[in-house]
Scaffold this motif. Structure first.
Motif, PDB file in Angstrom:
ATOM      1  N   ARG A 195       0.830  -1.199   0.000  1.00 37.84           N
ATOM      2  CA  ARG A 195       0.000   0.000   0.000  1.00 37.84           C
ATOM      3  C   ARG A 195       0.875   1.264   0.000  1.00 37.84           C
ATOM      4  O   ARG A 195       0.868   2.057   0.943  1.00 37.84           O
ATOM      5  CB  ARG A 195      -0.946  -0.011   1.204  1.00 37.84           C
ATOM      6  CG  ARG A 195      -2.227   0.791   0.988  1.00 37.84           C
ATOM      7  CD  ARG A 195      -3.132   0.708   2.205  1.00 37.84           C
ATOM      8  NE  ARG A 195      -3.529  -0.635   2.559  1.00 37.84           N
ATOM      9  CZ  ARG A 195      -4.565  -1.297   2.018  1.00 37.84           C
ATOM     10  NH1 ARG A 195      -5.277  -0.716   1.076  1.00 37.84           N
ATOM     11  NH2 ARG A 195      -4.866  -2.521   2.407  1.00 37.84           N
ATOM     12  N   THR A 197       0.389   3.832  -1.722  1.00 34.46           N
ATOM     13  CA  THR A 197      -0.446   5.037  -1.853  1.00 34.46           C
ATOM     14  C   THR A 197      -0.694   5.713  -0.504  1.00 34.46           C
ATOM     15  O   THR A 197      -0.998   6.906  -0.463  1.00 34.46           O
ATOM     16  CB  THR A 197      -1.801   4.701  -2.493  1.00 34.46           C
ATOM     17  OG1 THR A 197      -2.399   3.591  -1.793  1.00 34.46           O
ATOM     18  CG2 THR A 197      -1.620   4.321  -3.955  1.00 34.46           C
ATOM     19  N   ALA A 200       1.626   8.594  -0.406  1.00 40.65           N
ATOM     20  CA  ALA A 200       1.696   9.422  -1.613  1.00 40.65           C
ATOM     21  C   ALA A 200       2.104  10.859  -1.296  1.00 40.65           C
ATOM     22  O   ALA A 200       2.985  11.428  -1.947  1.00 40.65           O
ATOM     23  CB  ALA A 200       0.361   9.391  -2.354  1.00 40.65           C
ATOM     24  N   VAL A 223       3.815  10.271  -8.868  1.00 37.39           N
ATOM     25  CA  VAL A 223       2.813  10.286  -7.793  1.00 37.39           C
ATOM     26  C   VAL A 223       1.560  11.004  -8.276  1.00 37.39           C
ATOM     27  O   VAL A 223       0.438  10.577  -8.003  1.00 37.39           O
ATOM     28  CB  VAL A 223       3.394  10.955  -6.531  1.00 37.39           C
ATOM     29  CG1 VAL A 223       2.308  11.104  -5.455  1.00 37.39           C
ATOM     30  CG2 VAL A 223       4.560  10.134  -5.984  1.00 37.39           C
ATOM     31  N   TYR A 418      -4.424  10.843  -6.466  1.00 34.10           N
ATOM     32  CA  TYR A 418      -3.048  10.643  -6.911  1.00 34.10           C
ATOM     33  C   TYR A 418      -3.029   9.666  -8.074  1.00 34.10           C
ATOM     34  O   TYR A 418      -3.811   8.710  -8.111  1.00 34.10           O
ATOM     35  CB  TYR A 418      -2.190  10.101  -5.770  1.00 34.10           C
ATOM     36  CG  TYR A 418      -2.145  11.008  -4.562  1.00 34.10           C
ATOM     37  CD1 TYR A 418      -1.170  11.987  -4.441  1.00 34.10           C
ATOM     38  CD2 TYR A 418      -3.099  10.887  -3.541  1.00 34.10           C
ATOM     39  CE1 TYR A 418      -1.132  12.834  -3.337  1.00 34.10           C
ATOM     40  CE2 TYR A 418      -3.075  11.720  -2.436  1.00 34.10           C
ATOM     41  CZ  TYR A 418      -2.090  12.696  -2.340  1.00 34.10           C
ATOM     42  OH  TYR A 418      -2.060  13.528  -1.257  1.00 34.10           O
ATOM     43  N   LEU A 420      -0.512   7.760  -8.540  1.00 34.25           N
ATOM     44  CA  LEU A 420       0.201   6.615  -7.994  1.00 34.25           C
ATOM     45  C   LEU A 420      -0.750   5.487  -7.647  1.00 34.25           C
ATOM     46  O   LEU A 420      -1.803   5.699  -7.051  1.00 34.25           O
ATOM     47  CB  LEU A 420       0.957   7.040  -6.729  1.00 34.25           C
ATOM     48  CG  LEU A 420       1.783   5.972  -6.003  1.00 34.25           C
ATOM     49  CD1 LEU A 420       2.988   5.573  -6.850  1.00 34.25           C
ATOM     50  CD2 LEU A 420       2.240   6.492  -4.646  1.00 34.25           C
ATOM     51  N   ARG A 421      -0.405   4.280  -8.052  1.00 35.57           N
ATOM     52  CA  ARG A 421      -1.176   3.094  -7.703  1.00 35.57           C
ATOM     53  C   ARG A 421      -0.371   2.246  -6.722  1.00 35.57           C
ATOM     54  O   ARG A 421       0.857   2.357  -6.643  1.00 35.57           O
ATOM     55  CB  ARG A 421      -1.481   2.261  -8.957  1.00 35.57           C
ATOM     56  CG  ARG A 421      -2.228   3.022 -10.039  1.00 35.57           C
ATOM     57  CD  ARG A 421      -3.741   2.936  -9.903  1.00 35.57           C
ATOM     58  NE  ARG A 421      -4.284   3.651  -8.774  1.00 35.57           N
ATOM     59  CZ  ARG A 421      -4.577   4.944  -8.774  1.00 35.57           C
ATOM     60  NH1 ARG A 421      -4.393   5.673  -9.862  1.00 35.57           N
ATOM     61  NH2 ARG A 421      -5.076   5.515  -7.702  1.00 35.57           N
ATOM     62  N   ASP A 422      -1.052   1.398  -5.977  1.00 37.49           N
ATOM     63  CA  ASP A 422      -0.339   0.530  -5.044  1.00 37.49           C
ATOM     64  C   ASP A 422       0.642  -0.371  -5.792  1.00 37.49           C
ATOM     65  O   ASP A 422       0.422  -0.749  -6.943  1.00 37.49           O
ATOM     66  CB  ASP A 422      -1.316  -0.307  -4.217  1.00 37.49           C
ATOM     67  CG  ASP A 422      -1.911   0.491  -3.060  1.00 37.49           C
ATOM     68  OD1 ASP A 422      -1.298   1.490  -2.662  1.00 37.49           O
ATOM     69  OD2 ASP A 422      -2.989   0.117  -2.578  1.00 37.49           O
TER      70      ASP A 422
END
Length: 817
Positions: A195, A197, A200, A223, A418, A420-422
């Motif tokens: 995780r 995120t 982030a 991000v 965001y 950004l992905r996990d």
């Protein structure tokens, strides 16, 4: 005293002596300032090439330099030994990955030793060994218990050639695998994620880091923070229980301009919202989208495609019904997978509306707008129009007013999302750290007890890729008992992304022999965070981002007491050969062994640093190495040839003064260059100094003691670059062993300072200007300076020069025709 310089013999001799004397073993020492200077460790997919040496040799020079300045320097080395590169290479050679990897480790270790680096090999880490990956698995369990590791079904990046899942960061270029360059597709699988995120916002903060700006920008873009509003569009569809679809927008001030609504083809509501008469076309379009890479779907200039579902949603603010479409440029992984389309104020929506003849309503007036149709999307700020009671507000006022209305009515709220992905860490491959969980029919997912770590890779598993984890077919590995209920259970068969292993290796270097913990707390407190980290910029959004996340997570678990792993980052350039970057994937690999055998490691080290600015890289050329080799031979001759002064009564005072000046000037220049990683100009200064010393030796007008002092200073300055040659010459000139334990020479500012003179500038014999210049100014420099002076240019512009006469240290006379 002079003998022939034979690099191979000298380098072998001193490497053996240093090893026997444990010269480079590092101990914690609170009496000295510490410096943790780390270079990114190499993959074990084959031999080292010159590109690896270009990363490692200059960083070794810096580490040696700081040791001589009195720092207690940790500059370790190890091997990133798990992962696809090593496994694919092993498969292509038809041998087991462990055998292939460990043979490479042995060979690469030999090659690194031949460089003469200051690595303390007692601190080596090899990530594929159980004593290391036991702790990688231990960290996984810590993340799992902290809610940072979870399993979920998701559409993932799939490489059909490598037969495994890739993290988003491993999809590069035009949607290709970063390892084999095959086009990446999507596949729905149960996967393990970290995780990332959760961190982030923290990952956007580089305020305390001395990092290149481009790396900071790359991470911030990855991000991808966006501030805006979440808006609920109302659903009135009998077949759907859900009463709203939420979208995220950065421009709530444009909500009155929504004329259609877009969903990602993968959105879970698409089947329910598709009208029966539209189903065949929608299904066909979805199937087509699944064949497209994410890069293709988002490519600039791509023709817009989409299909109308035959249903509508309601804009909560305007009350209008708007048609629902699906399109490939809306991704399920960004925002909510749904977009309110405002074609007048979004370029992609404008193109889509034009393609499918959908309405375009201007709601933000561009400067000078008088009601005409827009020829292109206007994405800037302006005054709200066609927006009901909000018309006349500025964009900023409208943003706030619309957000306030959404929150008041319960239709939405201000929010931040965001890009950004996990971090997807599952890999369907053999050569990686097994994920330490058990699947039990009664208890579900059960973490392996820490006392049972490591979960070992079975040596007899079939490791060739099939699209499923090879561990699935190893009954001795899969079949186990549940740690909770003791009933039969099965082990997780995915392995971890190799970047998990490299996200904490810098901690292990502090005490790799620790058996009851991943690292020793006291030693981590002494050494960490890393003071200087050197390596390639290509790791900006993978390793560097992951390591930052890992460190922050460990901080929150109370395992470390700092926020960032690497305080300072320096990215070196690349070595090219034949106009292309040296890479094992291309037929232009240059191995160091042949050059080391022929010219010596010191010559290769020197040439790599002389090739160009370290941050830019340069072109490898054998003739350049020959030039450095010849210079080393001249250095040998300069130092080993006896110096005998020619004077009878006293040395020449002016010559001695000049030698002192040149010596201290060089000490100052080399010190400043090394501090700033200007290795090429550092070597240029040393070459200039040796040329000067050669002239001094020929003149023989300075005292023997001053000559010896100058030679000693030169050897100390050159020691970090050419450790073997200078060690030999240090011994031959009667100094105690070892040069590498001597203090770095300090310069006297008075001696180093350039003597200045007043240079007169004449035009046709008449004085026109005066300028203060270094006494060492050359004729070319003096003439260029004189011709460039503003006072002089006004007199000579447009006129023909007949001659420019230079009288050393006195005057430049410009003669006009």
């Amino acid at each position: 005293m002079a003998q022939k310089y034979i690099p191979r013999e000298i380098e072998r001799k001193w490497q053996q002596r240093w090893a026997a004397d444990h010269m480079y073993e590092v101990k914690e020492d609170s009496s000295r300032p510490q410096l943790y200077a780390l270079t990114m460790f190499p993959y074990t997919s084959g031999d080292l090439h010159i590109g690896h040496w270009y990363i490692m040799a200059p960083s070794d020079v810096y580490a040696r330099f700081k040791r001589m300045q009195g720092y207690n320097v940790l500059h370790p080395m190890g091997f990133d030994a798990f992962g696809l590169p090593a496994e694919n290479a092993a498969i292509s050679h038809g041998i087991h990955p462990h055998e292939w990897t460990m043979k490479n480790v042995e060979n690469m270790r030999r090659q690194l030793r031949s460089m003469g680096a200051v690595y303390d090999w007692n601190r080596e880490v090899v990530t594929c060994l159980p004593e290391y990956y036991r702790w990688t698995q231990w960290f996984f369990l810590k993340f799992y218990r902290a809610g940072l590791a979870y399993r979920a079904k998701a559409a993932v990046n799939w490489c059909p050639r490598c037969q495994t899942v890739l993290a988003n960061e491993q999809v590069v270029g035009e949607g290709s695998c970063d390892r084999c360059s095959a086009p990446v597709t999507k596949k729905a699988l149960e996967q393990w994620f970290f995780r990332i995120t959760k961190y982030a916002e923290e990952l956007l903060d580089h305020s305390h880091l001395d990092w290149p700006e481009r790396i900071k920008i790359m991470q911030r873009n990855w991000v991808g923070k966006s501030e805006g509003a979440e808006v609920s569009f109302l659903l009135e569809h009998e077949a759907v229980e859900q009463q709203e679809i939420r979208v995220f927008t950065t421009r709530p001030d444009t909500i009155f301009g929504v004329t259609f609504f877009l969903l990602a083809p993968e959105h879970p509501l698409v089947p329910q919202l598709t009208a029966p008469e539209r189903k065949a076309e929608v299904d066909e379009y979805i199937a087509w989208c699944r064949q497209q890479t994410e890069y293709e779907r988002l490519a600039l200039g791509r023709e817009r495609t989409g299909v109308f579902l035959g249903t509508y949603v309601v804009n909560p603010v305007s009350g209008e019904q708007v048609p629902v479409w699906i399109t490939d440029y809306v991704l399920p992984t960004y925002g909510t997978g749904a977009v309110m389309a405002v074609p007048a104020h979004d370029e992609r929506d404008f193109e889509f509306a034009g393609k499918f003849r959908l309405p375009v309503r201007t709601v933000i007036a561009p400067p000078g707008w008088s009601g005409e149709e827009l020829a292109e999307a206007y994405t800037g700020s302006g005054t709200m129009v066609n927006s009901g009671s909000f018309s006349g507000l500025t964009s900023d006022q409208g943003y706030e007013a619309i957000c306030a209305l959404l929150e008041e009515k319960g239709w939405g709220k201000r929010t931040v999302i965001y890009r950004l992905r996990d971090w997807l860490i599952s890999r369907q491959r053999y050569w990686g750290a097994p994920i330490p969980v058990v699947h039990c029919a009664e208890c579900g997912i059960v973490p392996v007890p820490e006392k049972d770590l490591p979960v070992l890779l079975p040596p007899d598993a079939e490791f060739k890729p099939t699209g499923e984890s090879p561990l699935k077919y190893s009954s001795s590995f899969v079949n186990t008992t549940c740690p909770y209920c003791s009933r039969p259970a099965q082990r997780e068969t995915d392995t971890m992304d190799t970047f998990v292993c490299s996200s904490w290796y810098f901690l292990r270097y502090t005490n790799p022999e620790t058996r009851d913990a991943p690292f020793d707390d006291a030693r981590v407190k002494y050494w960490l965070p890393v003071d200087l980290y050197t390596g390639g910029a290509e790791h900006a959004v993978m390793h560097l981002l992951y390591a930052r996340f890992f460190t922050k997570a460990l901080r929150d678990m109370g395992l470390v007491g700092f926020d960032e792993p690497f305080t300072r980052l320096f990215n070196q350039g690349t070595i090219v050969y034949g106009g292309r970057k040296i890479s094992k994937s291309r037929p232009n690999v240059i191995g160091p062994d042949e050059y080391v055998a022929e010219s010596g490691a010191d010559a290769v080290r020197g040439y790599l640093m002389f090739i160009g600015p370290w941050e830019l890289g340069g072109e490898w050329n054998d003739s350049g190495l020959v030039g450095i080799s010849r210079w080393l031979n001249r250095v040998w001759s300069l130092v080993t040839t006896d110096y005998v002064p020619s004077y009878r009564d006293a040395a020449n005072t002016e010559d001695e003064k000049e030698l002192l000046h040149m010596t201290h000037k060089t000490i100052k220049k080399v010190t400043e260059d090394l501090e700033k990683f200007r290795f090429n100009t550092m070597l240029a200064s040393l070459m200039e100094f040796t040329n000067y010393l050669s002239k001094v030796r020929e003149g023989r007008t300075v005292s023997d003691s001053l000559w010896r002092e100058a030679i000693s200073s030169f050897l100390l300055l050159f020691a970090p670059t050419a450790p073997h040659l200078t060690e030999e010459l240090w011994a031959r000139t009667g100094h105690p062993y070892s040069i590498h334990t001597q203090a770095w020479p300090e310069y006297n500012e008075g001696f180093a300072q350039e003597e200045e003179i007043t240079l007169a500038i004449q035009v046709n014999g008449k004085l026109r200007d005066k300028v203060l210049v270094p006494a060492s100014i050359s004729e070319v420099q003096a003439k260029e300076l004189a011709l460039g002076r503003e006072r002089v240019k006004t007199l000579i512009d447009g006129k023909k020069l007949s001659n420019v006469i230079y009288v050393p240290k006195r005057v430049v006379n410009i003669v006009l025709a």
